[in-house]
Motif scaffolding. Structure first.
Motif, PDB file in Angstrom:
ATOM      1  N   PHE A  45      68.983  28.974  45.951  1.00 11.44           N
ATOM      2  CA  PHE A  45      68.917  29.404  47.347  1.00 11.44           C
ATOM      3  C   PHE A  45      70.323  29.534  47.940  1.00 11.44           C
ATOM      4  O   PHE A  45      70.628  30.513  48.627  1.00 11.44           O
ATOM      5  N   GLN A  49      72.262  33.046  49.040  1.00 14.08           N
ATOM      6  CA  GLN A  49      72.767  33.240  50.394  1.00 14.08           C
ATOM      7  C   GLN A  49      74.212  33.737  50.395  1.00 14.08           C
ATOM      8  O   GLN A  49      74.656  34.362  51.357  1.00 14.08           O
ATOM      9  N   ASP A  54      71.021  41.760  52.385  1.00  6.57           N
ATOM     10  CA  ASP A  54      69.694  41.185  52.228  1.00  6.57           C
ATOM     11  C   ASP A  54      68.705  42.307  51.958  1.00  6.57           C
ATOM     12  O   ASP A  54      69.079  43.475  51.798  1.00  6.57           O
ATOM     13  N   LEU A  80      64.750  36.273  58.476  1.00  8.91           N
ATOM     14  CA  LEU A  80      66.110  36.331  57.936  1.00  8.91           C
ATOM     15  C   LEU A  80      67.174  36.124  59.007  1.00  8.91           C
ATOM     16  O   LEU A  80      68.358  36.021  58.675  1.00  8.91           O
ATOM     17  N   VAL A  84      70.533  29.158  57.826  1.00  3.39           N
ATOM     18  CA  VAL A  84      70.233  28.948  56.410  1.00  3.39           C
ATOM     19  C   VAL A  84      69.367  27.711  56.201  1.00  3.39           C
ATOM     20  O   VAL A  84      68.404  27.733  55.420  1.00  3.39           O
ATOM     21  N   GLN A  87      65.814  28.496  57.092  1.00  2.83           N
ATOM     22  CA  GLN A  87      65.173  29.307  56.058  1.00  2.83           C
ATOM     23  C   GLN A  87      64.808  28.456  54.834  1.00  2.83           C
ATOM     24  O   GLN A  87      63.724  28.617  54.244  1.00  2.83           O
ATOM     25  N   ARG A 306      67.604  42.536  46.451  1.00  3.33           N
ATOM     26  CA  ARG A 306      67.880  41.351  47.265  1.00  3.33           C
ATOM     27  C   ARG A 306      66.583  40.664  47.699  1.00  3.33           C
ATOM     28  O   ARG A 306      66.492  40.120  48.792  1.00  3.33           O
TER      29      ARG A 306
END
Length: 344
Positions: A45, A49, A54, A80, A84, A87, A306
């Motif tokens: 993850f 990032q 994306d 999105l 972070v 998410q 992506r």
């Protein structure tokens, strides 16, 4: 005392050694799988990032034009635009509810996408592993029986070539020979388009399409298993129980097949379990070369698009497959070598 009461007081039967071995292996797998899954999710993850762009950027570029308002709306729709950590927490929350998320690129959930591609990848991997084990062990037995003679030297040269050449290069060679030049086998895909086959005919057609990918995928592992089998058999040949078998007048083929080979299979199965991850990773390249619609080609499409939820889902499934295979290898070794049951 009534019969029903006596039945209730009847003590439970003790578990056999094999059952204890199975329970121990399953418990160990569960202990390994959960931290491994969390670690994979966290590392991948974070790495994803760091990749610029994306899925919304890819969708906008493919559509030809998209306004800033539309792209902002799409990012909010797919979550999105959140930090972070938010998410990551949302992904863990969905994962705890057995959901791998949604794929904006394909317009469906990740679980359905993986379930649709998984059978073809498993077919390719199982066939490649079976071919590698059968051919590799067979080569290793021949090399050990005729050690330092011409069959050993010839197969050593063959193994050196298989070990040195990349799988995709061998795939291109067999594709050029058997598909382009000889026209014996199809060049790509997993079925004949427009054939409308079903049942046994569809299975034979899929196996026919799998021949070249299996040859390319198994080539490297044939060399590994052959060299390992030869080394293990030569080490066992000097053991006292082998000398005793020769002294009893047993036939050489019987000594090799029933005494030596069984002991030599333990390191071979161990390495087969360890190399299962490499086999799974090799499918991505081989599926791309032969246009085989499996998880490997799906992962390549997800990375290009992506599609991070799909990438994470495939990696998680791959991790669990490696853990399960190692459990099966552990159980197989307990059957091959009964002395290992005492360690459970």
């Amino acid at each position: 005392m009534s019969r029903s009461h006596a039945a209730e007081q009847k003590p439970a039967l003790p578990l056999s050694r094999t059952s204890k071995r199975v329970l121990y292996a399953l418990r160990s797998a569960l202990i390994q799988a959960v931290p491994a899954a969390l670690g994979i999710v966290l590392v991948v993850f974070v790495l994803l990032q760091l990749v610029p762009g994306d899925v919304v950027d890819v969708m906008a570029s493919q559509s030809g034009s998209a306004s800033a308002e539309t792209m902002a709306w799409l990012r909010a729709e797919y979550g999105l635009d959140q930090p972070v950590l938010a998410q990551f927490w949302n992904y863990l929350w969905h994962l705890a509810h057995l959901s791998l998320g949604y794929s904006p690129r394909f317009g469906t959930d990740v679980t359905s996408l993986i379930a649709g591609r998984l059978p073809d990848t498993l077919l390719l991997m199982l066939l490649a592993q079976a071919v590698a084990l059968l051919v590799g062990i067979g080569f290793g037995v021949i090399m050990a029986v005729w050690a330092n003679k011409w069959p050993d030297r010839l197969l050593t040269l063959v193994n050196l070539l298989l070990y040195s050449l990349p799988g995709f290069w061998i795939g291109l060679l067999v594709l050029l020979l058997f598909s382009v030049q000889l026209n014996w086998l199809p060049s790509g895909g997993n079925q004949t388009i427009g054939a409308n086959l079903s049942g046994g005919g569809a299975l034979l057609d899929k196996l026919r399409h799998a021949v070249l990918p299996v040859l390319a995928l198994s080539s490297y592992f044939i060399a590994i298993y052959a060299r390992l089998t030869r080394s293990a058999l030569l080490d066992i040949a000097d053991q006292d129980f082998i000398r005793t078998a020769h002294a009893k007048g047993l036939a050489p083929w019987r000594i090799v097949s029933r005494h030596m080979l069984r002991c030599a299979l333990t390191p071979v199965t161990t390495v087969a379990g360890l190399y299962f991850g490499n086999l799974l990773g090799g499918t991505a390249v081989i599926e791309t070369v032969f246009s085989w619609p499996g998880l490997g080609s799906l992962a390549m499409e997800a990375i290009i698009a992506r599609n991070f939820n799909l990438v994470l889902g495939i990696l998680l499934l791959s991790a669990f497959m490696v853990v399960i295979v190692n459990v099966l290898v552990d159980l197989l070794q307990s059957l091959i070598d009964p002395r290992m049951e005492g360690s459970a």
